[in-house]
Enzyme design. Sequence first.
Site, PDB file in Angstrom:
ATOM      1  N   CYS A   1       4.671  44.645  22.011  1.00  0.00           N
ATOM      2  CA  CYS A   1       5.307  45.955  22.144  1.00  0.00           C
ATOM      3  C   CYS A   1       6.776  45.888  21.759  1.00  0.00           C
ATOM      4  O   CYS A   1       7.609  45.384  22.523  1.00  0.00           O
ATOM      5  CB  CYS A   1       5.167  46.467  23.582  1.00  0.00           C
TER       6      CYS A   1
ATOM      7  N   CYS B   1       9.095  47.918  24.054  1.00  0.00           N
ATOM      8  CA  CYS B   1       9.340  47.271  25.346  1.00  0.00           C
ATOM      9  C   CYS B   1      10.324  46.115  25.233  1.00  0.00           C
ATOM     10  O   CYS B   1      11.194  45.938  26.090  1.00  0.00           O
ATOM     11  CB  CYS B   1       8.020  46.731  25.915  1.00  0.00           C
ATOM     12  N   ASP B   2      10.191  45.304  24.178  1.00  0.00           N
ATOM     13  CA  ASP B   2      10.859  44.007  24.143  1.00  0.00           C
ATOM     14  C   ASP B   2      11.878  43.823  23.027  1.00  0.00           C
ATOM     15  O   ASP B   2      12.535  42.778  22.961  1.00  0.00           O
ATOM     16  CB  ASP B   2       9.807  42.895  24.026  1.00  0.00           C
TER      17      ASP B   2
END
Length: 320
Positions: free
Chosen positions: A139, A142-143
Amino acid sequence: MADVRNLIIIGSGPAGLTSAIYAGRASLQPLLIEGEAQGPGDQPGGQLMNTTEIENFPGVLDTQGPELMEKMRAQAAKFGAEILTKRATKVDFSARPYRVWVDETEYRAETVIVSTGAKPVMLGLDAEWRLLGHGVSTCATCDGFFFRGKDIAVVGGGDSAMEEATFLTKFADSVTIIHRRDSLRASQVMQDRAHADPKIKFHWNAEVIGLEGEAKLAGATLRDTVTGAESTLAVEGLFVAIGHTPNSELFKDQLELDEGGYIVTQGVATSKPGIYAAGDVQDRLYRQAVTSAGTGCMAALDAQHYLENLHTKTPAKSAS
């Protein structure tokens, strides 16, 4: 015969646990069948159980994914959710009360929320799970922040891979797209966008056959799909963007699914009255913890309203 409950929630993660919190606070005494660990990446709590630092969940700072899930689980239990750490094995949604089995035990309820999530399609390498959250990710949203100023790679050739790669250029020094063929599957507009970005490079006719590094990712071993020659690409981040599989197999003959296996919803309502779907099992687009939690809230509120209408008593006659 099993007692008829107000609500059964199948699946945990941010969607299922948020549903349980809201339903519990509404005194619905929900039963949450949260699943059980059956291997890497498949455990109660969903994909956040394999996530390290959480930075984009509102109000949450300096928290690991498993810690956030444990807090949400405790909150659901505090408000009266009964939590069963087992996997639902069969359902019958043909008539109300709806029936859910865990092995040979049958549970019945007037409403059901499905929040079984989705699994990212992985490369099939043992080191993936060891390095997930330590350089390997599924992701970018997300990261991506954690890879500021680093050289990273994205595996895939579809729209998702191009979108991930383009997003990651906001943080990384360079992004190498690794693809098994010599042309992309992505739509032309997404291809054009990736080709035009000076930070994006392409490694054609290549597959990832190994990952380097112990505590964190140090590189990827590639094999040329034409010549068979092997090489090492030095990267500190590897984003796997080859698709997701919704965990909807249990419902394929019970609810309407789209061509990808995602549960079809209007809002969070499924094709059966009183049955709702929340989180990644019905969301092929956003796939974020906060959007999963949002749909979990929506599903619990809709279930509450459905039950109120179902059990509305005939109004008493007014005094003359």
